[in-house]
Scaffold this motif. Structure first.
Motif, PDB file in Angstrom:
ATOM      1  N   ARG A   2     -30.777   8.689  63.352  1.00 54.30           N
ATOM      2  CA  ARG A   2     -31.103   7.521  64.378  1.00 54.30           C
ATOM      3  C   ARG A   2     -31.392   6.427  63.706  1.00 54.30           C
ATOM      4  O   ARG A   2     -32.238   6.023  62.700  1.00 54.30           O
ATOM      5  N   GLU A  26     -36.370   5.277  60.096  1.00 54.53           N
ATOM      6  CA  GLU A  26     -36.203   6.702  59.500  1.00 54.53           C
ATOM      7  C   GLU A  26     -35.395   6.584  58.188  1.00 54.53           C
ATOM      8  O   GLU A  26     -34.515   5.589  58.043  1.00 54.53           O
ATOM      9  N   ASP A  36     -33.155  -0.319  68.550  1.00 54.50           N
ATOM     10  CA  ASP A  36     -32.675   1.030  68.268  1.00 54.50           C
ATOM     11  C   ASP A  36     -31.039   1.036  68.366  1.00 54.50           C
ATOM     12  O   ASP A  36     -30.560   0.640  69.452  1.00 54.50           O
ATOM     13  N   ALA A  84     -32.628   2.835  63.643  1.00 57.09           N
ATOM     14  CA  ALA A  84     -33.728   2.108  64.173  1.00 57.09           C
ATOM     15  C   ALA A  84     -34.501   1.416  63.223  1.00 57.09           C
ATOM     16  O   ALA A  84     -34.817   1.772  62.359  1.00 57.09           O
ATOM     17  N   GLY A 126     -29.341   3.657  67.779  1.00 60.86           N
ATOM     18  CA  GLY A 126     -28.653   4.929  68.506  1.00 60.86           C
ATOM     19  C   GLY A 126     -28.328   5.877  67.199  1.00 60.86           C
ATOM     20  O   GLY A 126     -28.446   5.528  66.045  1.00 60.86           O
ATOM     21  N   ARG A 127     -27.353   6.871  67.674  1.00 52.77           N
ATOM     22  CA  ARG A 127     -26.919   7.695  66.795  1.00 52.77           C
ATOM     23  C   ARG A 127     -25.762   7.198  65.756  1.00 52.77           C
ATOM     24  O   ARG A 127     -24.728   6.570  66.340  1.00 52.77           O
ATOM     25  N   TYR A 175     -22.334   1.719  67.417  1.00 46.73           N
ATOM     26  CA  TYR A 175     -23.208   1.006  68.393  1.00 46.73           C
ATOM     27  C   TYR A 175     -22.424   0.574  69.602  1.00 46.73           C
ATOM     28  O   TYR A 175     -22.894   0.564  70.894  1.00 46.73           O
TER      29      TYR A 175
END
Length: 409
Positions: free
Chosen positions: A43, A59, A19, A45, A21-22, A330
């Motif tokens: 997100r 996603e 992941d 991932a 993250g945002r 990141y």
């Protein structure tokens, strides 16, 4: 905590293994006056399907947000890539496009860099490109372009209007498309009985081997392996008949698919499958090791940049690439560590990098004056850039690289 989703190829269970993250849209460079609150994030991932082994994002970002009139990437922007696509076109002209009225369709032709050579040869062709800005550039170079996304309906309409395609080609495009079922249905509807579907994309095996985690970003939905491509092809009556390692973009594979039973697979297919099995590419321990190395690169890169700034050294970035969005966001790197990034793409200049909001400046700013250190975000073009910027190193400048590890020199 990891999550699961359904595979976009076989509907199997996809298990997340990292992941980031945002993250913002990787090519959404914003004006300095833009409201940061309006910036789109999702997100980022990545996971692997335990049924067909396809590596994919967890996603999906709506395609209209990524591929639109202002899409800034131009395939012809690199001399190396121009030469690569010219050689690819010449190869296809000499091997597959030799009949009385050959026809080639390119999915995602961008600015037409490959099809220009085909057009000059007088061979019937069509580029299918959803981003009107680059599509217009292709048309200005004499390439026939249809401004649309390639999917089953599009392909059937092309087949009805133009007849079957001897070659369907895609470069750095297929991995962008979550709805692969529709694309492959389109391929089978459009492809001539003895035709080939040839596509080249970043290779997950190289991403693992090089810890090139910045290849993972919004536009790259799938991360192909020979095994997953073979399984994907079989679901649509196609067969993987050849694979070729390519040195471009940090390591890619050119896959050749044909209708099942029409061509014998080359030995290269079995050889690469054996390599993947030996490397245990998508095994849980392999993916866990990759994740640990990514976290290590993040920690080492940010520590190095902080140390350089603390010593008063002048640091800039080189290449406001799409993949730099993953690294910058990141790692939490902003203008306090890298005051600006130089990039040759006019559409990016004068804007801010997505999410991290680092100013992008024209290439002339790099030598005005030279910095002490430059972070090479366009590392996949390192050889070309090093030759172009020899004066920077001659002046005492040093490059920071982070693939496959963090180093400066």
């Amino acid at each position: 905590m990891s999550t699961t989703s359904r595979c976009r190829v076989c509907d199997g269970l996809v298990t997340e293994f990292f992941d980031f993250g945002r993250q913002p849209l990787s090519d959404a460079f914003i004006p300095p006056t833009a409201d940061p609150a309006e910036e789109f994030f999702f997100r980022l991932a990545v996971g692997v399907c335990r049924e067909c082994t396809m590596v994919q994002l967890m996603e999906e970002v709506p395609r209209e947000r990524m591929f639109h009139a202002d899409y800034p990437y131009h395939s012809s922007g690199s001399l190396v890539m121009r030469a690569h696509f010219e050689a690819t076109a010449e190869r296809l002209l000499a091997t597959e496009l030799t009949g009385p009225d050959p026809f080639i369709v390119e999915i995602g032709c961008n600015d037409g860099v490959m099809l220009r050579t085909v057009a000059r040869a007088g061979v019937r062709h069509l580029g299918v490109e959803p981003s009107s800005g680059v599509a217009n550039v292709a048309a200005a170079h004499g390439v026939r372009v249809q401004h649309s996304f390639f999917e089953a309906e599009t392909a059937r309409a092309i087949a009805e209007r133009e007849g079957p395609a001897d070659v369907i080609y895609a470069a750095n495009t297929l991995c962008h498309i979550p709805y692969l079922g529709s694309v492959l249905a389109g391929v089978t509807a459009l492809l001539a009985p003895d035709g080939v579907f040839v596509f080249e994309d970043p290779y997950f095996g190289d991403i693992i081997a090089q810890t090139s985690f910045d290849q993972i970003y919004d536009e790259h939905f799938f991360y192909f392996t020979v095994r997953s491509v073979r399984a994907m092809a079989a679901r649509h009556g196609l067969e993987l008949v050849d694979v070729q390692r390519l040195p471009v973009h940090g390591g890619e594979i050119r896959y050749t698919l044909a209708r099942a039973g029409t061509r014998a697979p080359t030995p290269a297919v079995a050889a690469l499958l054996a390599e993947e099995d030996a490397a245990r590419l998508v095994a849980p321990d392999t993916l866990a090791g990759f994740a640990a190395r990514v976290r290590g690169v993040r920690d080492e890169l940010t520590a190095l940049l902080r140390e350089l700034r603390a010593r008063g050294e002048r640091v800039v970035g080189y290449g406001a690439t799409a993949k730099s969005a993953t690294v910058l966001n990141y790692c939490g790197i902003g203008p306090e560590l890298i005051p600006f990034i130089c990039d040759s793409t006019p559409a990016k200049q004068g804007r801010l990098t997505p999410g991290s909001h680092i100013p992008v400046r024209e290439p002339a700013a790099f030598a005005d004056p030279y910095p002490d250190v430059a972070v090479l975000f366009a590392w996949n073009h390192a050889e070309e850039i090093m030759a172009k910027e020899a004066a920077f190193r001659a002046s005492g400048g040093r490059w920071v690289r982070y693939v496959p590890r963090v180093w400066i020199g």
